[in-house]
Every structure is written in C-alpha cells, then in structure tokens.
Design an enzyme around this catalytic site. Structure first.
Site, short mmCIF file in Angstrom:
data_model
loop_
_atom_site.label_atom_id
_atom_site.label_comp_id
_atom_site.label_asym_id
_atom_site.label_seq_id
_atom_site.Cartn_x
_atom_site.Cartn_y
_atom_site.Cartn_z
N HIS A 184 1.84 4.52 6.38
CA HIS A 184 1.69 4.96 5.21
C HIS A 184 0.62 5.92 4.89
O HIS A 184 0.36 6.78 4.18
CB HIS A 184 1.73 3.88 3.92
CG HIS A 184 0.63 2.85 4.12
ND1 HIS A 184 0.92 1.94 4.62
CD2 HIS A 184 -0.54 3.09 3.72
CE1 HIS A 184 -0.33 1.13 4.62
NE2 HIS A 184 -1.31 1.60 4.15
N ASP A 223 0.76 -1.24 0.14
CA ASP A 223 0.18 0.08 -0.03
C ASP A 223 0.62 1.22 -0.05
O ASP A 223 0.28 2.44 -0.18
CB ASP A 223 -1.05 -0.15 1.29
CG ASP A 223 -2.50 0.82 1.03
OD1 ASP A 223 -2.50 0.88 -0.39
OD2 ASP A 223 -3.00 1.06 1.74
#
Length: 969
Positions: free
Chosen positions: A375, A106
């Site tokens: 993230h 991701d």
C-alpha cells in the site's frame, strides 16, 4: 533492507525472545517479505524452533500472511492473489500454518473485492480501518462498525465474510497521556534510521511504568477502553497495542505492558474491565461464540477515502504513473512466463534447460510483482529512493523472465547457439538494416487472438512471412518516436497459449507491407476556431466512423456503424492547479488531491497528422500552449484498425486505441484528459474494483472538496452510458477517473507536485515527477448489449498483449523450424470459452504435501522435504468473467472438462480442488458462518461442489483453484 537493519529484524528477534519469557504474552505479524528476510538471513536455529513452538501454542499468529499488506484501490486482482499465494505458500511449507484472519488496517480505502478474496482464501473474518471519516463517525455512533460483507453480488452469501471496521483510533495505541507530556504506551520509542542508537536510547520513549504512575496509566487505558466499548455491540473490545515500526525493543515494551495488565486485572472490580493479551483470532473467536445476528452489507466498497473535509486520498490513484505502468507490464510478463514454462516442463521433459534455475528466474519476478502491491508501493506514496528499488527489482525480474522465455524457444527449436540473439518484450527491437529479423510472438491468453504487434524497423520496404513462407498482412509507416525509424505493424492470429514465428525480410524484390501515407494539417488556433464554419473529415473502419474538425484539429463525433448512433465526442487536456504551501490552504501530495479551482484547458493550438494505410489509420494530435510554441506537452495517437477478410476482427474492429503522451508538467499541476459527449449520463460513472467487478459511482455534492471526492480508481475499466449507448474505457495501468459534468469522463494521466508539509519533507514525499508518461487506453463505443460482450475479453487482451521476442541471424537465412504440426497432440492450444479466463497456469515449486495431516506431521517430525522444488504440481486457476444476469449468454455457468482442456500439455492423472491460495483442500475447508437475518442457522460454510471425472461447472464470478498432476512422460 534499510528497515531490516534499522528496526524490522529486531522486532522478530526481540519479540520471539520475550514471548518465550511469559506464557501470557502474544503477538501478531503480517508481512511475509520482512519475516522471510529475517528467517533466511538473521534467525538462529534456536529462534526457528521457538517460532515453530509459538505458532503451535497460538501465541504468535500470522494474519493475512501475504508478502505484503496490499493496496486495495489501484491493484489488479491477479496481483493481489499472487502476493497472497506467495506468502501463504511459504507459511504452509515452513510451518503448516494457514492464516484465517485479515488485518487490512492501512490501505487507503477498502475495495469490495478484498472480502471475496479473503473468503476464497479460507478466512473467517476480515478487518479494515481506513474509510471515510464522516461515514466512520456515523457507523461508530450507531454501533454499525461490524457486519457480514457480501462483497460480490454474484457470489453473495456463498463468499460473504464477517468484517470489523476499526474505530476512530484506528490501529495504533492512543498516545496522549493526561499526566505526562511524553507519548504514552510506546516505551521503546521511535525507530531511528539508518542505524539503531548505540546506547539503546531511542527518541520519544514513554515514561516507564512505576509505582508512582501505575494507577494513572491504568486509568488512562481503562478510560479509552470504555470509550471504545460504547461503539460496539458486545463487551469485547479489540485494543491494538503497537503501531508502525514498533516492538523493535520488545523487552521494554512487554515489561511495562505486563505491569499494566496485571494491575488492571487485580483491580478489575474497581475498573469494571479485565484485560488479556490476545491475537486477532482470540478476539474473533470470542465474538463468534456470542452467536449474535449481524447486519449484511452489500457489494458497495469504501472508496474513495477522506480523512478530513479537505483531505481526499484520491491523488494516489495516479501518482507515479510510470511505476504503475511497469508494475502491470511486469505482472503481465510473469503471467506469460509462467504458462510458457509450465508447458515447456510438461511437453519437453528431456529439455536441456535447468528447471531449478528457471524457477529462480520466475521467482525473482514473483517477488518483485508481489512486493510492489504494497500500500506504499504501486500507490506511488513512497520516496524516490524506494520507488527506484521497486523499479530495479521489477526490471531485474522482467529481464530474468525474458531470458527464460528466449532460452525455451531456442531449446525447443534447437537453434544454433552462435546466432546473435536478443530478446525484448513490448519494447521495440533495435531494427538492424540488411539482417533478416525473425519475431516469435506468444499469446498468453487461453483464447484465439487476432491483433497487431509493433516492431521498430529501419526501412519502409519489406515483407513479412509466417512459418510456411506465406506473406502476412503488415503496414509500415514513419515512427511517432523518431525521424529515422519506422513502425511495422504485423497482423498476428495466434491460438490459446501458443506461439508463432514470423520473419521480416527487407528489400527482397517483393513488397507486401502496406506503406502508410501521411497528411499533415495546419496547426489550428483554438481561440479563433469558433468564428469559422466546421470543416469535417471522417476516418472509417467497419465498426466506426470518427469525424475530425479541420478548423480545430479536434475530434468531433463518433458513429457506431452497427446501430448508426452518432455521439458528439470531443477530447481536451486540462490541468488542475494545486497548492503546495501549507500556509495557504489544503495541499496536493502523493496521497491527496486538493484542487484549487476547476481544471484549466492547457492548449491554445492543435497540430494534426493522419497516417493512413490499408490496415490502420493513426491520427496524431499535438497540443501546444500557443500557436507559435516549438514543443508540445501533450499528444494523442488514435489508432483505428481494419481487418482483412479471413481474420476474426471483431475485437480489433471495435477497438479505438489511444496512446497519450503527457509531460514534463510544470510544478503543482495535475493533468487530465477530459472526454465530453452528448450522452445523457446524469453524471453517473461506473468504475471497476481491481479488474474484478464494477461499482456504480453517482456524482455526490459535498460542502467542501467536491471535485476530489468524486474521483475514483480505474484499475482496468470505466464507463458512462445513457439509455442506448455506452462509452467504455479500458486501461493498462491505474488512473484516477471522474465525471465532473453530464456526458463527461475525465482520466487523470499525470501529476507533478511539491509541498512544504513537514512530514512529507522529512520522508521526501514531494512527487516532483518530471517524467513523460505514455499510457494507453482503449475506447469501445456501442450499445450496452454489444459492449457487454466485448469489454471483458478486450480488457484482458489489453492487459495480456502478446509477448514479442526478437532473433536475428546474420548471413545465412535463419532456418525456421518446421511449422508445428497442429495434428500432433502436443501442439493443441489451450482454449476456454470467452466468458472464462485462464487466470493462472504455473508451477509454484512448493514442496508441501497437499494432505494436511501429512504436512503437519512431517513438520512436527522435522522431516520437511528439503532440496529441489516440486515440478510435478501445476497450479491452475479459472475465473468466470461475468456477473449473474449481466448477459443472457455469457452469464451462464460453464462446464469445463479439465482433462480435455489441458490435453495439449499431457495426460491429466489427478486434479485436487484447493482454496484460492492453494493451502486448503476445499473438501476440508469449513469457514465460520456468522449468523445474519438471511441465514439465522448454519454454523459452517461448506465448500463448492467437487469435480466428478475432471468436469467442473464454473458459476458467474467464481475463481476456482486446482492442483493438477500429469502422467510423467
């Protein structure tokens, strides 16, 4: 916590239950922060036993195993290692389990540091997904989604790793069904916030598998499997089953999945496919046993990342600049606190501080710094509420570590506890009048440093003394911040991992601090500047002459006095105007940068003030939207230092320090500082990957979105150069950077956005950030040879500025402790050569045995050590800062005698070399060796050479990790 309540706790509770019901079922999980919250707060004893069993059977598998899945673009390597080590320590201590595969699906783009990191941690294969859409399409078509990645040019084949890039469907099950208007394969539906539905009926639950639709479901699944198989070289297809926030009702998932898997396997001849539940390990094991020869990829990264022609994910390099800055300050404070506490434990075994409490204080900051590497954390791609959580956790952890460091100093010095004590780090002290202030300054680097610290004081007249009562060079001048206070700059020279005490005495008849004098220049109208001849004036130290033009109040040129090269040098603030209305075209948001046009200059007028003194000249420039505006939106404070005789001023002299003030911005503006030079750079820019290695960034022309697709992350370093001269930028937080013209480099400092994209509105992702940001960048200008010797140490000197703690004792003079006698063995500094960095010196506290067989046995027998943390094991990491061939001297391997390096802490009894996160003995670590044309044979990697007699040779770019044990005093 809200996610735990809404769905995450249910993932673990229901998945564990379902795995126990069917031997064929499997599951992979990544982030330890969620798992540990479940393990500590939710799991029953029975569930804990089941987790142990499932891990042993290989049916539950932790992949990556860090606290989070970290971002790859804007994180520092130290913090990536920290969060990975934090998760791995828990998994190994609790289960004897060591992750060996990655699942980095991701993060928005992939850095070349990551494959090296995962190789050093003992991983056998790496898996990524988000790379440029056009590049992925091309790799897919040519069956090149799998390769052996040599992420580091210097470590190359030694730390290479097999890498799998997911195809266009990425990491989620494709959800379109030709026979139903509901999404497919997600039978548990979508998680609901804040509470799970009382009746268990979730929105968007897929059509249950029945006899009537079983064949249709199977056909859809098989068609997708076959489509993907055509993009890979072998007959094994990795088919990810799940997505974000899935499996919170695992029973409905598995019961439907079972029917489908069984049906396809019963009709495998007809379908031409067999299906099995698998972990990542199963997939890579199947691929590895094929023994194919794979292509090698060099150290080029996959940044930036675009998903469509007008969707360049380069905005997040700068989003929430304040959070990015605090995250790095917290990381730097943690680094200092760890080494400070480690030395205290070793040197003061009789000390009065409770070690368990101290470890908890450090752990609170380890957790906060680890989690913000997520993230959707440091990237600035979270909602304001979540950003506030990260900030609160970081501030709480920093406060804990500041308290710990202050209490250690008081304990060592047996200070009277009735003195008023306040401690603050990097912030200005509350300069109280008529009080003797003393300052304790800790150098967290393992080199001697000479630098300035700043203390906020209330008067101009004062003297600064060291522990022996000698005066210390200092300069005081009116503060940038406020009319009523002054900034006192103190020149400190401190050896490695050591601290010094300074006392600041107001008005005692002797004035030794230089008083900076101010000259204010008339505000200049830039629109009329071209009509007059230039009026230049210089600001000089021993390394540079910086020339300003009084007609514009802007910088004009910089001369490097060593080579006598003069570089034309101007700086201006510009803003990109961006669109927030999806009906009108591409938008900018937390993730994306989509400029409408070229950047527009913001100021029509510039004010200038020059503060000059014997130690420092500070040039204050204020940028106004027009000649009559009251308030400025932008300012630059440029500082040039002069170092007196007898001090090592090499780094200080070559540092042009700039602090910027930007904001509050207008809505849908993105602010950049553009530096233009006459260097013939051919628009080639260099930026770093995670403060670890440099990447070459040639300017690329695209059909669409060229400006945004030429933005890159600068985590710590960027530079431009021509044949003779290099201009280096060093940063204390991440920024987007670009070279939009020959001889130019621009840094994005701040963004303030609003848009009406429904997904962003639903998730409150609008980045209406009305703050003022105050980032710092150090500039170094010089020949390539000189900048090469300076930039690694300077970058770390900016990252790890001294920690400043204040104490004030009213009335009596504070009894300063005797100067720590340097001949006492305990006060030996810890010093490494300038091409090495002592990256970690800490006491992790893990209770696991470093003998793997013993650790596994004690877990099997249920004999894991409970109770107190282990304070005898010290974690040491040493990193070589240079690439092979980068510098004739600094790129050489270095021999380090660990016993001698650490003798100031005590007598070293034993050293064990470990994998990056500490869970493997390097002598027993055998990573898979994937066949390449370069190495057609060899099946396993052997570890690095081991140390004889505590002496290790550290080669370029290596990061070596050790457990060190000292003789108990």
């Amino acid at each position: 916590q809200e996610s735990m309540h809404a769905y995450a706790a249910n993932v673990y509770t229901t998945v564990i239950e379902e795995l126990m019901k069917g031997k064929q079922r499997k599951f992979i999980a990544v982030e330890q922060e969620f798992f540990r919250l479940w393990w500590d707060m939710v799991a029953t004893d029975t569930q804990k036993q089941q987790v142990h069993q499932l891990l042993q059977e290989g049916r539950l598998e932790f992949v990556i195993g860090g606290q989070v899945m970290h971002d790859e673009a804007v994180t520092l390597i130290d913090d990536q290692i920290l969060q990975l080590t934090e998760g791995h320590g828990f998994l190994y201590e609790t289960f004897g389990f060591r992750p060996q595969f990655s699942w980095h699906v991701d993060p928005f783009g992939a850095s070349a540091t990551t494959p090296t990191l995962f190789a050093l941690a003992g991983f056998n294969a790496h898996l990524i997904s988000r790379i440029d859409y056009d590049l992925k399409a091309d790799m897919q078509k040519n069956k090149k989604l799998q390769f052996v990645w040599q992420g580091s040019p210097s470590l190359s084949a030694k730390q290479e790793i097999f890498t799998h890039v997911m195809d266009q469907y990425s990491y989620c099950t494709p959800s379109e069904l030709p026979f139903s208007n509901r999404s497919g394969f997600f039978w548990n539906g979508l998680a609901t916030f804040p509470d799970p539905p009382k009746d268990g009926v979730y929105p968007n639950m897929s059509l249950p598998v029945t006899d009537a639709n079983l064949h249709l479901y199977a056909q859809t699944m098989v068609a997708n499997i076959k489509e993907r198989a055509a993009w890979f070289q072998t007959g094994e297809v990795l088919w990810p089953w799940g997505c974000d926030k899935q499996f919170f009702n695992a029973s409905v998932q598995y019961s439907n999945m079972d029917l489908l898997v069984d049906y396809i396997n019963k009709h495998s001849t007809e379908f031409g496919v067999t299906v099995q539940y698998a972990t990542v390990s199963d997939y890579f094991q199947a691929l590895y046993s094929r023994n194919l020869t794979w292509e090698i990829r060099d150290s080029q990264d996959f940044l930036p990342y675009s998903t469509e022609p007008f969707q360049a994910w380069t905005g997040f390099y700068t989003s929430r600049s304040t959070l990015k800055g605090i995250a790095r300050r917290a990381s730097s404070l943690l680094h200092a606190g760890e080494s400070f506490f480690t030395q205290y434990v070793q040197k003061h075994p009789e000390g009065s501080i409770c070690k368990c409490k101290a470890l908890k204080q450090l752990q609170s900051l380890r957790w906060a710094v680890s989690e913000v590497q997520h993230h959707d954390g440091i990237t600035g791609t979270e909602s304001p509420k979540v950003k506030d959580m990260y900030m609160n956790n970081l501030m709480y952890g920093m406060l804990n570590v500041k308290k710990l460091m202050a209490s250690i100093i008081f304990d060592i010095n047996n200070a009277k506890k009735n003195g008023e004590v306040y401690s603050s780090v990097y912030t200005k002290s509350s300069g109280k009048p008529d009080v003797d202030l003393y300052v304790v300054v800790y150098n967290p680097l393992a080199w001697n440093i000479t630098t300035f610290i700043t203390v906020s004081v209330s008067s101009e007249t004062m003297t600064v003394y060291d522990e022996l009562g000698h005066t210390v060079p200092a300069q005081v001048q009116s503060s940038v911040e406020s009319q009523s206070t002054y900034d006192l700059y103190i020149l400190v020279a401190i050896s490695g991992l050591s601290y010094r005490k300074y006392s600041i005495k107001p008005l005692d008849g002797k004035q030794s601090a230089f008083i900076g004098s101010s000259v204010k220049y008339k505000r200049r109208d830039l629109s009329r500047a071209g009509q007059q001849s230039q009026q230049l004036f210089p600001v000089v130290n021993s390394c540079y002459q910086i020339v300003f033009d009084q007609n514009t109040n802007l910088m004009h040129s910089i001369t490097d006095r060593e080579t006598n090269q003069t570089v034309q040098f101007t700086q201006e603030f510009l803003e990109y105007h961006v669109n927030g209305d999806t009906k009108k075209g591409p938008i900018s948001d937390n993730y994306l940068f989509a400029p409408n046009t070229s950047a527009v200059p913001v100021s029509k007028a510039v004010g200038l003030e020059v503060m000059s003194g014997n130690l420092m000249t500070e040039i204050r420039q204020y940028f106004y939207s027009n000649v009559t505006s009251q308030d400025y939106i932008y300012a630059v404070y440029t500082r040039l230092y002069s170092v007196p005789e007898g001090y090592d001023g090499k780094l200080l002299c070559h540092r042009i320090e700039q602090e910027y003030s930007a904001g509050p911005l207008e809505l849908n503006r993105e602010a950049v500082l553009r530096t233009s030079t006459n260097l013939n750079t051919k628009q080639l820019l260099y930026t770093d990957n995670n403060g670890y290695q440099m990447q070459k960034r040639p300017f690329k022309a695209y059909v669409n979105n060229t400006v945004a697709r030429n933005y890159y992350p600068m985590v710590q370093t960027a530079y431009i150069e021509d044949d003779t001269t290099r201009l280096m930028l060093l940063a204390e937080r991440a920024h987007g950077v670009s070279s939009q013209g020959n001889g130019q480099v621009e840094v994005m400092l701040h963004r303030r956005l609003w848009n009406n994209l429904q997904w962003n509105l639903n998730n409150n992702l609008t980045l209406n950030d009305s703050s003022v940001v105050r980032p710092v960048i150090w500039l170094i200008l010089g020949s390539k040879a000189v900048t090469n010797t300076l930039y690694r140490t300077s970058g770390l000197a900016l990252e790890h500025r001294p920690v400043v703690m204040f104490g004030a004792l009213s009335g009596d003079k504070p009894k300063l402790p005797r100067r720590l006698q340097q001949n006492s063995v305990h006060d030996l500094p810890v010093t490494v050569p300038p091409n090495l960095h002592l990256q970690t010196l800490s006491i992790p506290g893990w209770r696991y045995s470093s003998n793997h067989a013993e650790q596994v046995h004690s877990i099997l027998m249920g004999e894991q050590k409970q109770g107190d943390a282990d304070f005898s094991r010290v974690l040491l990491r040493i990193r070589h800062l240079y690439e092979v061939g980068e510098d004739p001297v600094l790129s050489q391997p270095v021999m380090v005698d660990l016993k001698s390096l650490l003798k100031g802490l005590g007598s070293v009894l034993a050293v064990e070399e470990r994998s990056l996160t500490g869970t493997w003995d390097v002598n027993t670590l055998e990573r898979w060796k994937w066949k390449t044309a370069q190495y057609p044979g060899k099946r396993f990697f052997n570890s690095t050479e081991t140390s004889e007699d505590f002496i290790v040779t550290v080669h370029p770019k290596e990061i070596r990790t050790f457990f060190v044990y000292f003789q108990v005093q």
